[in-house]
Design an enzyme around this catalytic site. Structure first.
Site, short mmCIF file in Angstrom:
data_model
loop_
_atom_site.label_atom_id
_atom_site.label_comp_id
_atom_site.label_asym_id
_atom_site.label_seq_id
_atom_site.Cartn_x
_atom_site.Cartn_y
_atom_site.Cartn_z
N ASP A 53 0.78 -0.97 0.05
CA ASP A 53 0.04 -0.07 0.06
C ASP A 53 0.94 1.38 0.04
O ASP A 53 2.03 1.32 0.19
CB ASP A 53 -0.97 0.02 1.34
N HIS A 196 3.73 -2.38 2.99
CA HIS A 196 3.85 -0.85 2.35
C HIS A 196 5.11 -0.55 1.43
O HIS A 196 6.19 -0.50 2.13
CB HIS A 196 3.48 0.10 3.47
#
Ligand SMILES: [Zn+2]
Length: 239
Positions: A53, A196
């Site tokens: 992400d 991430h």
């Protein structure tokens, strides 16, 4: 007196239960209260989906090299603002065979926002990703995993389906050792792992922990017999 106390207790219990339900509805990884959402795939197949992400970022290419080393596909949930800042990186992610997902335009928490605001956040990201990479995302992941009234309708209008995670790495505030241990322990058939390649909207974020964790994690999981798939393949193997 007794009755009044128990009445108040009943109200308090009801309020606490409602608050508990809202907390689950908004943030629960298995909640579909604010729109269809998946958090794991078929538990009978030894496959995993690696997801990242908050990208793309200037630091993402190091991660792409780590994935290339093992020929592992992943899914990148991108923010529109980051795509406009790093368009070449966004295109590179798609060119290397990874799937692209929508993570809103500005990585804003969606709770207490209007359906119109939520739609614009999701639509702006969808347009940006499509214009810059030529790929229309099929999956949406809400920032902080927070869903709200309006997400379901926006997903429907934009042709998106919601996806959360089976296990999250906390790679933004833990050591690589801790991240690897947590994800290895959480890996199971059909699991969706969340890491991430950016840090919200920050430019040049330090994602050293994430890259190091992926370098160590992927060979361990391959050794245990898992294969890696994109979110689309993991959740819709026939299409
Ligand atoms: Zn995020």
């Amino acid at each position: 007196m007794y009755n009044m106390d128990s009445g108040l207790l009943g109200v308090a219990t009801g309020v606490a239960a409602a608050a508990g339900f809202m907390g689950y509805a908004v943030r629960g990884r298995s909640s579909s209260v604010f729109g269809e959402s998946f958090y794991h795939g078929d538990r009978s197949r030894p496959v995993l989906a690696l997801t990242f992400d908050d990208g793309p970022s200037e630091s993402t290419p190091k991660l792409l090299d780590a994935l290339d080393k093992y020929h592992v596909p992943a899914t990148f949930f991108m923010c529109g603002e980051n795509v406009r800042r790093c368009p070449d990186v966004a295109r590179e992610i798609a060119a290397r065979g990874h799937e692209l997902g929508n993570h809103t335009d500005s990585h804003t928490r969606l709770d207490f926002k209007s359906p119109r605001f939520i739609y614009r956040e999701m639509a702006q990201a969808q347009t940006t990703i499509q214009e810059i990479t030529g790929v229309a995302p099929r999956w949406f992941r809400a920032p902080y995993g927070v869903r709200w009234f309006g997400v379901a309708q926006a997903q429907q209008l934009l042709g998106l389906r919601g996806v959360m995670w089976t296990v999250i790495g906390y790679d933004w505030n833990r050591t690589a050792d801790a991240v690897v241990e947590r994800l290895v322990r959480g890996a199971s058939n059909g699991a969706i792992l969340c890491l991430h390649d950016g840090r919200e909207l920050r430019a040049k974020p330090d994602i050293g922990v994430t890259v190091e964790a992926v370098r160590r994690l992927v060979p361990v999981l391959l050794d245990r017999g898992y294969r890696f798939e994109t979110v689309s393949r993991l959740l819709c193997p026939k299409t």
